[in-house]
Structures are given as C-alpha cells and as structure tokens.
Design an enzyme around this catalytic site. Sequence first.
Site, PDB file in Angstrom:
ATOM      1  N   GLY A 115      -4.720   1.170  -6.061  1.00  0.00           N
ATOM      2  CA  GLY A 115      -4.580   0.537  -4.669  1.00  0.00           C
ATOM      3  C   GLY A 115      -5.804   0.921  -3.811  1.00  0.00           C
ATOM      4  O   GLY A 115      -5.854   1.513  -2.832  1.00  0.00           O
TER       5      GLY A 115
ATOM      6  N   SER B 113      -8.061  -1.401  -2.555  1.00  0.00           N
ATOM      7  CA  SER B 113      -8.421  -2.573  -1.831  1.00  0.00           C
ATOM      8  C   SER B 113      -8.521  -2.148  -0.217  1.00  0.00           C
ATOM      9  O   SER B 113      -9.036  -2.910   0.481  1.00  0.00           O
ATOM     10  CB  SER B 113      -7.621  -3.802  -1.992  1.00  0.00           C
ATOM     11  OG  SER B 113      -6.058  -3.293  -1.924  1.00  0.00           O
ATOM     12  N   ARG B 114      -7.521  -1.449   0.179  1.00  0.00           N
ATOM     13  CA  ARG B 114      -7.468  -0.822   1.526  1.00  0.00           C
ATOM     14  C   ARG B 114      -7.194   0.444   1.884  1.00  0.00           C
ATOM     15  O   ARG B 114      -7.164   1.201   0.892  1.00  0.00           O
ATOM     16  CB  ARG B 114      -6.197  -1.615   2.175  1.00  0.00           C
ATOM     17  CG  ARG B 114      -6.267  -3.126   2.033  1.00  0.00           C
ATOM     18  CD  ARG B 114      -4.822  -3.857   2.624  1.00  0.00           C
ATOM     19  NE  ARG B 114      -3.759  -3.775   1.821  1.00  0.00           N
ATOM     20  CZ  ARG B 114      -2.687  -3.247   1.863  1.00  0.00           C
ATOM     21  NH1 ARG B 114      -2.213  -2.912   2.970  1.00  0.00           N
ATOM     22  NH2 ARG B 114      -1.676  -3.293   1.039  1.00  0.00           N
TER      23      ARG B 114
ATOM     24  N   TYR C   5      10.954   7.128  -0.624  1.00  0.00           N
ATOM     25  CA  TYR C   5       9.576   7.328  -0.530  1.00  0.00           C
ATOM     26  C   TYR C   5       9.493   8.697  -0.646  1.00  0.00           C
ATOM     27  O   TYR C   5       8.544   9.352  -1.504  1.00  0.00           O
ATOM     28  CB  TYR C   5       9.112   6.838   0.956  1.00  0.00           C
ATOM     29  CG  TYR C   5       7.714   7.297   1.009  1.00  0.00           C
ATOM     30  CD1 TYR C   5       6.610   6.464   0.550  1.00  0.00           C
ATOM     31  CD2 TYR C   5       6.866   8.133   1.897  1.00  0.00           C
ATOM     32  CE1 TYR C   5       5.483   6.880   0.793  1.00  0.00           C
ATOM     33  CE2 TYR C   5       5.728   8.490   2.089  1.00  0.00           C
ATOM     34  CZ  TYR C   5       4.577   7.720   1.705  1.00  0.00           C
ATOM     35  OH  TYR C   5       3.513   7.748   1.545  1.00  0.00           O
TER      36      TYR C   5
ATOM     37  N   LYS D  92       7.710  10.777  -3.590  1.00  0.00           N
ATOM     38  CA  LYS D  92       6.383  12.015  -3.469  1.00  0.00           C
ATOM     39  C   LYS D  92       6.857  13.313  -3.835  1.00  0.00           C
ATOM     40  O   LYS D  92       5.792  13.918  -4.592  1.00  0.00           O
ATOM     41  CB  LYS D  92       5.914  11.781  -2.039  1.00  0.00           C
ATOM     42  CG  LYS D  92       5.419  10.533  -1.670  1.00  0.00           C
ATOM     43  CD  LYS D  92       4.229   9.970  -2.126  1.00  0.00           C
ATOM     44  CE  LYS D  92       3.717   8.833  -1.919  1.00  0.00           C
ATOM     45  NZ  LYS D  92       2.679   8.441  -2.450  1.00  0.00           N
TER      46      LYS D  92
HETATM   47  P1  NDP Z   1      -2.035   1.085   2.434  1.00  0.00           P
HETATM   48  O1  NDP Z   1      -0.901   0.416   2.742  1.00  0.00           O
HETATM   49  O2  NDP Z   1      -3.251   0.837   3.699  1.00  0.00           O
HETATM   50  O3  NDP Z   1      -2.823   0.500   1.021  1.00  0.00           O
HETATM   51  C1  NDP Z   1      -2.053   0.764   0.076  1.00  0.00           C
HETATM   52  C2  NDP Z   1      -2.754   0.427  -1.346  1.00  0.00           C
HETATM   53  O4  NDP Z   1      -1.772   0.339  -2.275  1.00  0.00           O
HETATM   54  C3  NDP Z   1      -3.164  -0.955  -1.232  1.00  0.00           C
HETATM   55  O5  NDP Z   1      -4.496  -1.168  -1.665  1.00  0.00           O
HETATM   56  C4  NDP Z   1      -2.377  -1.905  -2.203  1.00  0.00           C
HETATM   57  O6  NDP Z   1      -2.955  -3.027  -2.858  1.00  0.00           O
HETATM   58  C5  NDP Z   1      -1.993  -0.882  -3.226  1.00  0.00           C
HETATM   59  N1  NDP Z   1      -0.813  -1.334  -3.800  1.00  0.00           N
HETATM   60  C6  NDP Z   1       0.546  -1.578  -3.391  1.00  0.00           C
HETATM   61  N2  NDP Z   1       1.413  -1.629  -4.288  1.00  0.00           N
HETATM   62  C7  NDP Z   1       0.676  -1.616  -5.489  1.00  0.00           C
HETATM   63  C8  NDP Z   1       0.987  -1.880  -6.999  1.00  0.00           C
HETATM   64  N3  NDP Z   1       2.078  -2.122  -7.246  1.00  0.00           N
HETATM   65  N4  NDP Z   1      -0.026  -1.926  -7.723  1.00  0.00           N
HETATM   66  C9  NDP Z   1      -1.207  -1.504  -7.248  1.00  0.00           C
HETATM   67  N5  NDP Z   1      -1.490  -1.201  -6.089  1.00  0.00           N
HETATM   68  C10 NDP Z   1      -0.770  -1.413  -5.191  1.00  0.00           C
HETATM   69  O7  NDP Z   1      -1.834   2.605   2.175  1.00  0.00           O
HETATM   70  P2  NDP Z   1      -2.556   3.838   2.674  1.00  0.00           P
HETATM   71  O8  NDP Z   1      -3.946   3.715   2.326  1.00  0.00           O
HETATM   72  O9  NDP Z   1      -1.956   4.365   3.883  1.00  0.00           O
HETATM   73  O10 NDP Z   1      -1.867   4.942   1.533  1.00  0.00           O
HETATM   74  C11 NDP Z   1      -2.405   5.165   0.297  1.00  0.00           C
HETATM   75  C12 NDP Z   1      -1.695   6.356  -0.346  1.00  0.00           C
HETATM   76  O11 NDP Z   1      -1.526   7.389   0.350  1.00  0.00           O
HETATM   77  C13 NDP Z   1      -0.085   6.110  -0.912  1.00  0.00           C
HETATM   78  O12 NDP Z   1       0.272   6.628  -1.899  1.00  0.00           O
HETATM   79  C14 NDP Z   1       0.443   6.634   0.341  1.00  0.00           C
HETATM   80  O13 NDP Z   1       1.991   6.721   0.108  1.00  0.00           O
HETATM   81  C15 NDP Z   1      -0.091   7.903   0.750  1.00  0.00           C
HETATM   82  N6  NDP Z   1      -0.078   8.351   1.872  1.00  0.00           N
HETATM   83  C16 NDP Z   1      -0.412   7.833   3.071  1.00  0.00           C
HETATM   84  C17 NDP Z   1      -0.285   8.288   4.239  1.00  0.00           C
HETATM   85  C18 NDP Z   1      -0.602   7.810   5.745  1.00  0.00           C
HETATM   86  O14 NDP Z   1      -0.515   8.475   6.635  1.00  0.00           O
HETATM   87  N7  NDP Z   1      -1.125   6.586   5.579  1.00  0.00           N
HETATM   88  C19 NDP Z   1       0.397   9.558   4.469  1.00  0.00           C
HETATM   89  C20 NDP Z   1       0.977  10.137   2.963  1.00  0.00           C
HETATM   90  C21 NDP Z   1       0.613   9.515   1.986  1.00  0.00           C
HETATM   91  P3  NDP Z   1      -2.768  -4.510  -2.141  1.00  0.00           P
HETATM   92  O15 NDP Z   1      -4.061  -4.288  -0.920  1.00  0.00           O
HETATM   93  O16 NDP Z   1      -3.301  -5.429  -2.936  1.00  0.00           O
HETATM   94  O17 NDP Z   1      -1.498  -4.789  -1.747  1.00  0.00           O
END
Ligand code: NDP
Length: 245
Positions: A9, A11-12, A152, A156
């Site tokens: 994950g 990409s973003r 979720y 976690k």
């Molecule tokens: P984003 O939604 O910004 O990014 C999610 C990333 O996960 C993207 O790169 C997406 O790829 C990828 N992804 C989603 N589904 C899949 C899959 N099935 N296989 C491979 N890649 C996948 O999320 P965040 O950057 O905010 O979060 C990143 C991590 O941090 C997550 O695990 C989230 O639970 C955790 N987190 C985030 C918090 C926050 O406040 N933001 C707080 C606590 C934890 P694509 O772009 O191709 O869809």
Amino acid sequence: MSKTALVTGASRGIGRSIALKLAESGYTVVVNYSGSKDKADAVVSEIKASGGQAESYQCHVQNFDDVKEMIKYITDSYGSIDLVVNNAGVTKDNLLMRMKEAEWDQVIDVNLKGAFNVIQNVARPMIRQKGGKIISVSSIVGSLGNPGQTNYVASKAGIDGLTKSVARELAAKGITVNAIAPGFIESDMTDVLPEKVKTDMLGQIPLNHFGSVDDISETVLFLASDKANYITGQTIHVNGGMYMG
Ligand code: NDP
C-alpha cells in the site's frame, strides 16, 4: 549491495512516505499497490529522480497466492528481502448492528490476513538469510476500541497479537517483528471524516495537532535500522499523546 524492502500500500499516504524515506536511506523499494497504478508509478519516478531504486508491483494483499508470487519475484530479482512493511489497509465503517458480512470480511482480509500472507511468505527467505525486519502498521484504535469500526479495530488488535506471536517464533532466527500504531494521521483515509469528528479528535490529542505521514515513516526508519536491533514484539504508539499505553 543495497538492501531490499517491500512496502504494501505504498501508492498513497503513509505507505508512500515510508517508501520515499526508505529509498532515501538506500533501500531498493518495491512499491506495492492495489488499484492506483499511476500513483504507485509516480512514487517510483520520484525515487528514481532522486537517484534511488524502486519498482511498482500490483498485488491485492488478501490473495495468498498472489502475495507468494510477489515475494518470490522480489527474492528472485534482488537476491534478498531485508525489510517488509505491512502498511496496506482499508476501512469499511458501520455500526455493529448494521455491518454487512462483506464489510467485516473485506477489512479483516486486507488488514489482517494480508499481513499474515506477507509475513508467512517472507519468513522463509528471511530465515535463509539469517535475519530481517518485519514491521506492520496497526492503529491506536486497536488499543482503544472505536464505535463504528468493529471490523477495523479487530483487524488492528489482530495485528498487535500477530506481531507478538511471530516475534516469539522468529526471534531465534535473527528476525525482529514490530508494529507501529498511528493515532490520527492526515491522509486520504482521514480526509473523508466529517469536520465534527476531526474537531472532537483534535480535542483528545495532548500535542494539539494531527500527525503527518512523516511521523510514521520516521518511526519505520528507526525500527528498520540497527539502532532498533533489540526491539521486538512491540507496538510503538505514535499519536501525539492521544493514547498512553
Ligand atoms: P490510504 O487510504 O491513504 O492508503 C491506503 C493504501 O493501501 C493505498 O496505497 C492503497 O493502494 C493500499 N491498499 C488498499 N487495499 C489494498 C490491497 N487490498 N492490497 C494492497 N494495497 C492495498 O491510507 P493511510 O495511508 O492513511 O493508511 C496506511 C495504513 O495506516 C493503514 O494500514 C491504516 O489502517 C493505518 N492507519 C492510518 C491512520 C490514519 O490516521 N491515516 C491511523 C492509524 C492507522 P491503492 O492506492 O492502490 O488503492
């Protein structure tokens, strides 16, 4: 030879920041993504423009066989896999009584089974290499609980437990296994929350500001470094004081 890292994950958001930081510190980075090919390729271009090494790789982490193939591709191509960061995650929020089975399954599959898929497939090459580092991105809510996020939160909390058990199993092989539990980090995942939720959340953060993706990637960098060689089985909280475990 440079070390190789897989970031799921990437990409973003948080994953992107982790990939950029690792590349900056000399890792060859495999930028995994699910649907956002253009964004993943942009991360790779940014890394290459700064003189680093990276490639993008599409794989839905919930699919065991695809993950197996991805890890094999990495070890065949680069000779080793030194670090994995299980960062891919999704939310499908709903109150318990309204939650659809599909919403439960999707979140558990991507967030928890996805991490298992990567960890099990990477364990063998890391054991062969006699070392490696595994880091998974958990969440503050895995410790606190959160209404509307049973799926979720369970995923976690599962990451935290998985981390401890795998750390115990792989410690003798020189592999450290840790998790990072972010608090509220500004990203696409949190952008969609209503303003009222954000304001309430801010009121619960002693440092009085949201976290940035770099707060998490800096922690990854530390855990990945030799400075953290004596740390295993831990969930490191990075949350501005919102939860003090
Ligand atoms: P984003 O939604 O910004 O990014 C999610 C990333 O996960 C993207 O790169 C997406 O790829 C990828 N992804 C989603 N589904 C899949 C899959 N099935 N296989 C491979 N890649 C996948 O999320 P965040 O950057 O905010 O979060 C990143 C991590 O941090 C997550 O695990 C989230 O639970 C955790 N987190 C985030 C918090 C926050 O406040 N933001 C707080 C606590 C934890 P694509 O772009 O191709 O869809």
